[in-house]
Design a protein around this motif. Structure first.
Motif, PDB file in Angstrom:
ATOM      1  N   GLU A   1      -2.083 -13.533   1.428  1.00  0.00           N
ATOM      2  CA  GLU A   1      -3.109 -12.565   1.063  1.00  0.00           C
ATOM      3  C   GLU A   1      -4.444 -13.254   0.808  1.00  0.00           C
ATOM      4  N   GLU A   2      -4.378 -14.410   0.153  1.00  0.00           N
ATOM      5  CA  GLU A   2      -5.615 -15.143  -0.131  1.00  0.00           C
ATOM      6  C   GLU A   2      -6.278 -15.584   1.163  1.00  0.00           C
ATOM      7  N   ARG A   3      -5.467 -16.033   2.128  1.00  0.00           N
ATOM      8  CA  ARG A   3      -6.032 -16.420   3.426  1.00  0.00           C
ATOM      9  C   ARG A   3      -6.672 -15.229   4.128  1.00  0.00           C
TER      10      ARG A   3
ATOM     11  N   THR B   1       0.704  -7.139  -6.254  1.00  0.00           N
ATOM     12  CA  THR B   1      -0.439  -8.015  -6.507  1.00  0.00           C
ATOM     13  C   THR B   1      -1.329  -8.037  -5.272  1.00  0.00           C
ATOM     14  N   LEU B   2      -2.587  -7.636  -5.442  1.00  0.00           N
ATOM     15  CA  LEU B   2      -3.561  -7.631  -4.356  1.00  0.00           C
ATOM     16  C   LEU B   2      -4.795  -8.378  -4.833  1.00  0.00           C
ATOM     17  N   ALA B   3      -5.195  -9.392  -4.077  1.00  0.00           N
ATOM     18  CA  ALA B   3      -6.354 -10.219  -4.438  1.00  0.00           C
ATOM     19  C   ALA B   3      -6.228 -10.741  -5.862  1.00  0.00           C
ATOM     20  N   LYS B   4      -4.997 -11.184  -6.208  1.00  0.00           N
ATOM     21  CA  LYS B   4      -4.690 -11.781  -7.508  1.00  0.00           C
ATOM     22  C   LYS B   4      -4.779 -10.800  -8.672  1.00  0.00           C
ATOM     23  N   VAL B   5      -4.836  -9.509  -8.358  1.00  0.00           N
ATOM     24  CA  VAL B   5      -4.839  -8.475  -9.397  1.00  0.00           C
ATOM     25  C   VAL B   5      -3.530  -7.707  -9.313  1.00  0.00           C
ATOM     26  N   ARG B   6      -2.885  -7.521 -10.454  1.00  0.00           N
ATOM     27  CA  ARG B   6      -1.587  -6.844 -10.506  1.00  0.00           C
ATOM     28  C   ARG B   6      -1.803  -5.349 -10.693  1.00  0.00           C
ATOM     29  N   TYR B   7      -1.151  -4.536  -9.845  1.00  0.00           N
ATOM     30  CA  TYR B   7      -1.240  -3.078  -9.951  1.00  0.00           C
ATOM     31  C   TYR B   7       0.163  -2.509 -10.159  1.00  0.00           C
ATOM     32  N   ARG B   8       0.242  -1.542 -11.043  1.00  0.00           N
ATOM     33  CA  ARG B   8       1.542  -0.938 -11.342  1.00  0.00           C
ATOM     34  C   ARG B   8       2.059  -0.155 -10.146  1.00  0.00           C
ATOM     35  N   LEU B   9       1.163   0.587  -9.469  1.00  0.00           N
ATOM     36  CA  LEU B   9       1.546   1.395  -8.313  1.00  0.00           C
ATOM     37  C   LEU B   9       0.566   1.165  -7.172  1.00  0.00           C
ATOM     38  N   ALA B  10       1.066   1.277  -5.955  1.00  0.00           N
ATOM     39  CA  ALA B  10       0.190   1.165  -4.783  1.00  0.00           C
ATOM     40  C   ALA B  10       0.734   2.043  -3.662  1.00  0.00           C
TER      41      ALA B  10
ATOM     42  N   GLY C   1      -7.737  -2.762  -1.192  1.00  0.00           N
ATOM     43  CA  GLY C   1      -6.425  -2.897  -0.562  1.00  0.00           C
ATOM     44  C   GLY C   1      -6.388  -4.010   0.466  1.00  0.00           C
ATOM     45  N   LEU C   2      -5.339  -3.976   1.266  1.00  0.00           N
ATOM     46  CA  LEU C   2      -5.096  -5.035   2.242  1.00  0.00           C
ATOM     47  C   LEU C   2      -4.203  -4.506   3.357  1.00  0.00           C
ATOM     48  N   ILE C   3      -4.421  -5.001   4.572  1.00  0.00           N
ATOM     49  CA  ILE C   3      -3.531  -4.691   5.697  1.00  0.00           C
ATOM     50  C   ILE C   3      -2.759  -5.948   6.053  1.00  0.00           C
ATOM     51  N   GLU C   4      -1.438  -5.823   6.176  1.00  0.00           N
ATOM     52  CA  GLU C   4      -0.572  -6.904   6.627  1.00  0.00           C
ATOM     53  C   GLU C   4       0.098  -6.481   7.929  1.00  0.00           C
ATOM     54  N   CYS C   5       0.622  -7.438   8.662  1.00  0.00           N
ATOM     55  CA  CYS C   5       1.277  -7.111   9.928  1.00  0.00           C
ATOM     56  C   CYS C   5       2.458  -8.030  10.175  1.00  0.00           C
ATOM     57  N   GLU C   6       3.556  -7.429  10.617  1.00  0.00           N
ATOM     58  CA  GLU C   6       4.703  -8.177  11.109  1.00  0.00           C
ATOM     59  C   GLU C   6       5.032  -7.637  12.495  1.00  0.00           C
ATOM     60  N   SER C   7       5.246  -8.539  13.440  1.00  0.00           N
ATOM     61  CA  SER C   7       5.441  -8.083  14.817  1.00  0.00           C
ATOM     62  C   SER C   7       6.478  -8.925  15.537  1.00  0.00           C
ATOM     63  N   ARG C   8       7.299  -8.232  16.298  1.00  0.00           N
ATOM     64  CA  ARG C   8       8.252  -8.861  17.213  1.00  0.00           C
ATOM     65  C   ARG C   8       8.452  -7.882  18.359  1.00  0.00           C
TER      66      ARG C   8
END
Length: 357
Positions: A121-123, A280-289, A337-344
Protein backbone atom coordinates in the motif's frame (compact mmCIF):
# COMPACT_ATOMS: atom_id res chain seq x y z
CA UNK A 1 28.01 -36.26 11.67
CA UNK A 2 25.31 -38.87 12.12
CA UNK A 3 21.84 -37.34 12.30
CA UNK A 4 19.75 -38.13 15.39
CA UNK A 5 17.03 -40.65 14.67
CA UNK A 6 13.98 -38.62 15.65
CA UNK A 7 10.58 -38.49 13.96
CA UNK A 8 9.19 -35.09 12.94
CA UNK A 9 6.02 -36.47 11.37
CA UNK A 10 3.67 -34.29 13.40
CA UNK A 11 5.31 -31.12 12.09
CA UNK A 12 4.56 -32.09 8.49
CA UNK A 13 0.92 -31.16 9.03
CA UNK A 14 1.57 -27.58 10.13
CA UNK A 15 0.78 -24.73 7.75
CA UNK A 16 3.62 -22.56 9.07
CA UNK A 17 7.26 -23.19 8.13
CA UNK A 18 9.19 -25.13 10.80
CA UNK A 19 12.95 -25.73 10.95
CA UNK A 20 14.69 -27.93 13.53
CA UNK A 21 18.36 -26.98 13.94
CA UNK A 22 21.34 -28.99 15.10
CA UNK A 23 23.83 -27.65 17.61
CA UNK A 24 26.25 -26.75 14.81
CA UNK A 25 23.61 -24.60 13.07
CA UNK A 26 22.84 -27.07 10.28
CA UNK A 27 19.21 -27.75 9.43
CA UNK A 28 18.16 -31.18 10.66
CA UNK A 29 14.61 -30.98 9.40
CA UNK A 30 12.35 -28.69 7.34
CA UNK A 31 8.64 -29.40 7.09
CA UNK A 32 6.80 -29.10 3.73
CA UNK A 33 5.69 -25.52 4.51
CA UNK A 34 9.35 -24.57 5.09
CA UNK A 35 10.36 -26.26 1.83
CA UNK A 36 7.73 -24.16 0.06
CA UNK A 37 8.68 -20.91 1.80
CA UNK A 38 12.43 -21.35 1.27
CA UNK A 39 11.99 -22.84 -2.22
CA UNK A 40 14.23 -25.83 -1.51
CA UNK A 41 13.73 -29.47 -0.55
CA UNK A 42 14.41 -30.85 2.92
CA UNK A 43 17.35 -32.78 1.44
CA UNK A 44 18.97 -29.61 0.03
CA UNK A 45 18.25 -27.54 3.15
CA UNK A 46 19.93 -30.21 5.30
CA UNK A 47 23.26 -29.37 3.63
CA UNK A 48 23.12 -25.75 4.81
CA UNK A 49 23.50 -23.87 8.02
CA UNK A 50 20.67 -21.48 8.81
CA UNK A 51 22.94 -18.45 8.35
CA UNK A 52 23.81 -19.58 4.80
CA UNK A 53 20.22 -19.14 3.60
CA UNK A 54 20.00 -15.37 4.05
CA UNK A 55 22.21 -12.38 3.33
CA UNK A 56 21.43 -10.67 6.66
CA UNK A 57 21.83 -13.65 8.99
CA UNK A 58 23.67 -11.90 11.86
CA UNK A 59 20.48 -11.41 13.85
CA UNK A 60 19.49 -15.03 13.30
CA UNK A 61 22.91 -16.17 14.55
CA UNK A 62 22.49 -14.18 17.76
CA UNK A 63 19.03 -15.60 18.43
CA UNK A 64 20.23 -19.14 17.61
CA UNK A 65 23.14 -18.89 20.10
CA UNK A 66 20.85 -17.50 22.78
CA UNK A 67 18.49 -20.44 22.27
CA UNK A 68 21.37 -22.97 22.41
CA UNK A 69 22.48 -21.40 25.68
CA UNK A 70 18.90 -21.50 27.03
CA UNK A 71 18.79 -17.74 27.59
CA UNK A 72 15.05 -17.93 26.85
CA UNK A 73 12.35 -20.56 26.49
CA UNK A 74 10.91 -18.97 23.36
CA UNK A 75 11.34 -15.70 21.53
CA UNK A 76 9.21 -13.88 18.95
CA UNK A 77 10.10 -11.09 16.54
CA UNK A 78 9.42 -9.74 13.07
CA UNK A 79 12.24 -9.95 10.52
CA UNK A 80 12.99 -9.11 6.91
CA UNK A 81 15.18 -11.91 5.55
CA UNK A 82 17.20 -10.92 2.49
CA UNK A 83 17.88 -13.56 -0.19
CA UNK A 84 20.23 -13.51 -3.16
CA UNK A 85 18.30 -12.88 -6.38
CA UNK A 86 14.88 -13.29 -4.74
CA UNK A 87 12.31 -11.18 -3.00
CA UNK A 88 13.02 -10.63 0.72
CA UNK A 89 10.86 -12.58 3.16
CA UNK A 90 8.79 -10.62 5.67
CA UNK A 91 8.30 -13.10 8.52
CA UNK A 92 7.19 -13.40 12.11
CA UNK A 93 9.74 -15.70 13.75
CA UNK A 94 9.13 -17.87 16.82
CA UNK A 95 12.29 -19.51 18.22
CA UNK A 96 11.93 -22.24 20.85
CA UNK A 97 14.80 -23.65 22.90
CA UNK A 98 14.46 -27.45 23.04
CA UNK A 99 15.65 -29.67 25.85
CA UNK A 100 17.78 -31.73 23.48
CA UNK A 101 21.56 -31.18 23.15
CA UNK A 102 21.65 -32.60 19.61
CA UNK A 103 18.62 -30.67 18.35
CA UNK A 104 18.53 -27.58 20.57
CA UNK A 105 16.45 -25.16 18.49
CA UNK A 106 13.08 -25.19 16.75
CA UNK A 107 12.31 -22.19 14.56
CA UNK A 108 8.90 -21.32 13.15
CA UNK A 109 8.60 -18.79 10.32
CA UNK A 110 5.24 -17.28 9.39
CA UNK A 111 4.97 -14.92 6.46
CA UNK A 112 3.97 -11.53 7.77
CA UNK A 113 1.04 -10.92 5.44
CA UNK A 114 0.01 -7.72 7.18
CA UNK A 115 3.48 -6.21 6.77
CA UNK A 116 3.56 -7.21 3.12
CA UNK A 117 0.18 -5.54 2.63
CA UNK A 118 1.31 -2.35 4.34
CA UNK A 119 4.47 -2.23 2.25
CA UNK A 120 2.47 -2.74 -0.94
CA UNK A 121 0.00 0.00 0.00
CA UNK A 122 2.83 2.37 0.83
CA UNK A 123 4.42 1.71 -2.56
CA UNK A 124 1.09 2.33 -4.30
CA UNK A 125 0.56 5.62 -2.47
CA UNK A 126 4.12 6.82 -3.12
CA UNK A 127 3.80 5.77 -6.74
CA UNK A 128 0.49 7.60 -7.10
CA UNK A 129 1.91 10.80 -5.59
CA UNK A 130 4.90 10.66 -7.92
CA UNK A 131 2.55 10.02 -10.85
CA UNK A 132 0.45 13.08 -9.98
CA UNK A 133 3.48 15.35 -9.84
CA UNK A 134 4.85 13.94 -13.09
CA UNK A 135 1.51 14.26 -14.87
CA UNK A 136 0.93 17.83 -13.70
CA UNK A 137 4.41 19.00 -14.71
CA UNK A 138 4.42 17.12 -18.01
CA UNK A 139 0.93 18.26 -18.98
CA UNK A 140 1.74 21.92 -18.36
CA UNK A 141 5.00 21.63 -20.31
CA UNK A 142 3.12 20.14 -23.28
CA UNK A 143 0.09 22.43 -23.10
CA UNK A 144 1.86 25.75 -23.73
CA UNK A 145 3.71 24.85 -26.97
CA UNK A 146 0.64 23.00 -28.27
CA UNK A 147 -1.34 26.24 -28.43
CA UNK A 148 1.50 27.87 -30.35
CA UNK A 149 1.77 24.96 -32.80
CA UNK A 150 -1.97 24.97 -33.49
CA UNK A 151 -2.09 28.76 -33.90
CA UNK A 152 0.90 28.76 -36.24
CA UNK A 153 -0.72 26.05 -38.40
CA UNK A 154 -3.93 28.09 -38.65
CA UNK A 155 -2.02 31.23 -39.66
CA UNK A 156 0.00 29.25 -42.18
CA UNK A 157 -3.20 27.90 -43.69
CA UNK A 158 -4.45 31.46 -44.26
CA UNK A 159 -1.23 32.33 -46.10
CA UNK A 160 -1.26 29.38 -48.51
CA UNK A 161 -1.06 30.36 -52.19
CA UNK A 162 -4.45 29.93 -53.82
CA UNK A 163 -3.26 27.59 -56.54
CA UNK A 164 -1.91 25.12 -53.92
CA UNK A 165 -4.49 25.55 -51.14
CA UNK A 166 -6.18 22.21 -51.65
CA UNK A 167 -3.08 19.98 -51.50
CA UNK A 168 -1.20 22.01 -48.86
CA UNK A 169 -4.24 22.45 -46.61
CA UNK A 170 -4.17 18.69 -46.04
CA UNK A 171 -0.84 19.08 -44.21
CA UNK A 172 -1.92 22.03 -42.05
CA UNK A 173 -5.06 20.13 -41.08
CA UNK A 174 -2.94 17.17 -39.95
CA UNK A 175 -1.00 19.54 -37.66
CA UNK A 176 -4.19 21.11 -36.28
CA UNK A 177 -5.95 17.77 -35.71
CA UNK A 178 -2.93 16.19 -34.02
CA UNK A 179 -2.53 19.27 -31.81
CA UNK A 180 -6.21 18.94 -30.85
CA UNK A 181 -5.73 15.24 -30.09
CA UNK A 182 -2.79 15.99 -27.81
CA UNK A 183 -4.76 18.80 -26.17
CA UNK A 184 -7.54 16.33 -25.36
CA UNK A 185 -4.96 13.95 -23.86
CA UNK A 186 -3.49 16.76 -21.74
CA UNK A 187 -6.96 17.78 -20.55
CA UNK A 188 -7.62 14.20 -19.44
CA UNK A 189 -4.31 14.13 -17.57
CA UNK A 190 -5.17 17.35 -15.74
CA UNK A 191 -8.87 16.53 -15.16
CA UNK A 192 -8.50 15.08 -11.61
CA UNK A 193 -6.54 18.14 -10.47
CA UNK A 194 -8.93 20.67 -12.01
CA UNK A 195 -12.36 19.27 -11.19
CA UNK A 196 -14.08 20.28 -7.98
CA UNK A 197 -14.57 17.59 -5.35
CA UNK A 198 -18.40 17.66 -5.03
CA UNK A 199 -19.23 15.87 -1.79
CA UNK A 200 -22.60 14.35 -1.01
CA UNK A 201 -24.20 11.16 0.28
CA UNK A 202 -23.14 8.20 -1.87
CA UNK A 203 -24.92 4.87 -2.17
CA UNK A 204 -22.33 2.54 -3.68
CA UNK A 205 -25.03 0.37 -5.28
CA UNK A 206 -26.37 3.36 -7.20
CA UNK A 207 -22.82 3.84 -8.47
CA UNK A 208 -22.58 0.17 -9.49
CA UNK A 209 -25.98 0.21 -11.21
CA UNK A 210 -25.05 3.33 -13.18
CA UNK A 211 -21.83 1.66 -14.34
CA UNK A 212 -23.70 -1.55 -15.15
CA UNK A 213 -26.23 0.29 -17.34
CA UNK A 214 -23.45 2.06 -19.25
CA UNK A 215 -21.52 -1.16 -19.90
CA UNK A 216 -24.68 -3.05 -20.94
CA UNK A 217 -25.58 -0.24 -23.37
CA UNK A 218 -22.16 -0.55 -25.06
CA UNK A 219 -21.98 -4.38 -24.92
CA UNK A 220 -25.62 -5.51 -25.20
CA UNK A 221 -24.94 -9.19 -25.95
CA UNK A 222 -22.35 -11.80 -25.02
CA UNK A 223 -21.44 -10.14 -21.71
CA UNK A 224 -23.07 -11.01 -18.40
CA UNK A 225 -22.71 -8.54 -15.53
CA UNK A 226 -23.51 -10.32 -12.27
CA UNK A 227 -24.47 -8.40 -9.13
CA UNK A 228 -23.34 -9.68 -5.75
CA UNK A 229 -24.34 -6.90 -3.36
CA UNK A 230 -24.37 -6.54 0.41
CA UNK A 231 -27.33 -4.19 0.76
CA UNK A 232 -26.49 -3.43 4.39
CA UNK A 233 -23.56 -1.20 3.37
CA UNK A 234 -24.34 2.34 4.60
CA UNK A 235 -24.13 5.52 2.59
CA UNK A 236 -20.96 7.58 2.98
CA UNK A 237 -19.78 11.05 2.07
CA UNK A 238 -18.06 11.28 -1.28
CA UNK A 239 -18.09 12.52 -4.86
CA UNK A 240 -20.56 10.29 -6.67
CA UNK A 241 -19.48 11.29 -10.18
CA UNK A 242 -15.81 10.63 -9.44
CA UNK A 243 -16.63 7.19 -8.04
CA UNK A 244 -18.80 6.35 -11.05
CA UNK A 245 -15.91 7.31 -13.31
CA UNK A 246 -13.43 5.22 -11.27
CA UNK A 247 -15.59 2.09 -11.33
CA UNK A 248 -16.52 2.66 -14.99
CA UNK A 249 -12.86 2.93 -16.02
CA UNK A 250 -12.12 -0.47 -14.45
CA UNK A 251 -15.29 -2.17 -15.71
CA UNK A 252 -14.87 -0.74 -19.21
CA UNK A 253 -11.27 -1.99 -19.37
CA UNK A 254 -12.53 -5.42 -18.29
CA UNK A 255 -15.22 -5.45 -20.99
CA UNK A 256 -12.72 -4.52 -23.68
CA UNK A 257 -10.25 -7.29 -22.78
CA UNK A 258 -13.17 -9.77 -22.78
CA UNK A 259 -13.73 -9.30 -26.51
CA UNK A 260 -13.04 -12.94 -27.42
CA UNK A 261 -15.25 -14.17 -24.57
CA UNK A 262 -18.01 -11.79 -25.67
CA UNK A 263 -17.90 -13.32 -29.15
CA UNK A 264 -18.26 -16.80 -27.66
CA UNK A 265 -20.96 -15.61 -25.22
CA UNK A 266 -19.26 -16.58 -21.93
CA UNK A 267 -17.86 -13.20 -20.82
CA UNK A 268 -18.66 -12.23 -17.24
CA UNK A 269 -18.01 -9.26 -14.97
CA UNK A 270 -18.93 -9.49 -11.30
CA UNK A 271 -19.71 -6.40 -9.20
CA UNK A 272 -19.36 -7.50 -5.56
CA UNK A 273 -19.80 -5.30 -2.49
CA UNK A 274 -18.88 -6.23 1.06
CA UNK A 275 -17.91 -4.57 4.33
CA UNK A 276 -14.28 -5.00 5.42
CA UNK A 277 -13.46 -4.62 9.11
CA UNK A 278 -10.34 -3.24 10.79
CA UNK A 279 -8.70 -2.04 7.58
CA UNK A 280 -5.45 -0.06 7.45
CA UNK A 281 -5.19 2.44 4.58
CA UNK A 282 -2.22 4.81 4.27
CA UNK A 283 -1.16 3.79 7.80
CA UNK A 284 -4.54 4.84 9.23
CA UNK A 285 -6.72 2.21 10.90
CA UNK A 286 -10.44 2.22 10.04
CA UNK A 287 -13.08 0.18 11.82
CA UNK A 288 -15.16 -0.29 8.64
CA UNK A 289 -14.46 0.09 4.94
CA UNK A 290 -16.31 -0.45 1.68
CA UNK A 291 -14.86 -3.51 -0.07
CA UNK A 292 -15.89 -3.33 -3.75
CA UNK A 293 -14.63 -5.91 -6.25
CA UNK A 294 -14.80 -5.70 -10.06
CA UNK A 295 -13.95 -9.21 -11.26
CA UNK A 296 -13.70 -10.48 -14.84
CA UNK A 297 -12.98 -13.89 -16.36
CA UNK A 298 -10.65 -12.55 -19.05
CA UNK A 299 -7.08 -13.50 -19.97
CA UNK A 300 -5.53 -11.61 -17.05
CA UNK A 301 -3.04 -8.76 -16.96
CA UNK A 302 0.34 -9.54 -18.58
CA UNK A 303 2.81 -10.38 -15.77
CA UNK A 304 5.39 -7.88 -17.03
CA UNK A 305 3.08 -4.90 -16.37
CA UNK A 306 1.15 -6.08 -13.30
CA UNK A 307 3.31 -3.94 -11.00
CA UNK A 308 2.89 -0.90 -13.27
CA UNK A 309 -0.78 -0.90 -14.23
CA UNK A 310 -1.51 2.29 -12.26
CA UNK A 311 1.34 4.18 -13.95
CA UNK A 312 0.17 6.73 -16.53
CA UNK A 313 0.40 5.65 -20.18
CA UNK A 314 0.90 1.97 -19.29
CA UNK A 315 -1.66 -0.23 -21.04
CA UNK A 316 -1.93 -3.94 -21.66
CA UNK A 317 -4.34 -3.42 -24.55
CA UNK A 318 -3.57 -2.30 -28.10
CA UNK A 319 -4.92 1.19 -28.59
CA UNK A 320 -5.36 1.85 -24.86
CA UNK A 321 -4.37 5.28 -23.54
CA UNK A 322 -3.08 3.93 -20.22
CA UNK A 323 -4.94 6.65 -18.30
CA UNK A 324 -8.09 4.87 -17.10
CA UNK A 325 -6.56 3.10 -14.09
CA UNK A 326 -4.37 6.08 -13.20
CA UNK A 327 -7.44 8.32 -13.01
CA UNK A 328 -9.42 5.66 -11.13
CA UNK A 329 -6.68 5.37 -8.49
CA UNK A 330 -6.53 9.16 -8.16
CA UNK A 331 -10.30 9.46 -7.68
CA UNK A 332 -10.38 6.68 -5.06
CA UNK A 333 -7.41 8.13 -3.18
CA UNK A 334 -9.27 11.43 -2.99
CA UNK A 335 -11.76 9.44 -0.89
CA UNK A 336 -8.94 8.24 1.42
CA UNK A 337 -9.15 4.84 -0.28
CA UNK A 338 -7.03 2.58 -2.43
CA UNK A 339 -7.36 0.24 -5.43
CA UNK A 340 -5.56 -3.11 -5.37
CA UNK A 341 -5.39 -5.75 -8.09
CA UNK A 342 -4.77 -9.47 -8.29
CA UNK A 343 -4.71 -11.11 -11.70
CA UNK A 344 -4.19 -14.51 -13.25
CA UNK A 345 -5.54 -16.08 -16.45
CA UNK A 346 -9.29 -16.49 -16.02
CA UNK A 347 -9.67 -14.08 -13.10
CA UNK A 348 -8.72 -10.44 -12.65
CA UNK A 349 -9.94 -8.85 -9.42
CA UNK A 350 -9.78 -5.09 -8.84
CA UNK A 351 -10.53 -4.28 -5.21
CA UNK A 352 -11.60 -0.78 -4.14
CA UNK A 353 -11.34 0.00 -0.42
CA UNK A 354 -12.91 3.22 0.94
CA UNK A 355 -13.38 4.06 4.65
CA UNK A 356 -16.95 4.02 5.93
CA UNK A 357 -18.38 6.12 8.77
Amino acid sequence: MKKPSISFGGLDLLASAVLVLRSDGYIAYANPAAENLLENSNKVLATHRLNELFLNADELDVVFQQAVEHQFADKRQDLTLERMGREPLQVHMVVTALDNPDLPVLMELRENVQQLKLDREERLIDQSQANKELIRNLAHEIKNPLGGIRGAAQLLELELPERHVKELREYTQVIIKEADRLQTLVDRLLAPHRSLHIVGDVNIHEVCERVRSLIVAEFPSGLKIRRDYDLSIPEFRGDKEQLIQAVLNIAHNAAQVLSSHIKSGDAEIVLRTRIARNVTLAKVRYRLALDLHIIDNGPGIPPDIQDRIFYPLVSGRDGGSGLGLTLAQTFVQQHMGLIECESRPGCTDFRILIPLP
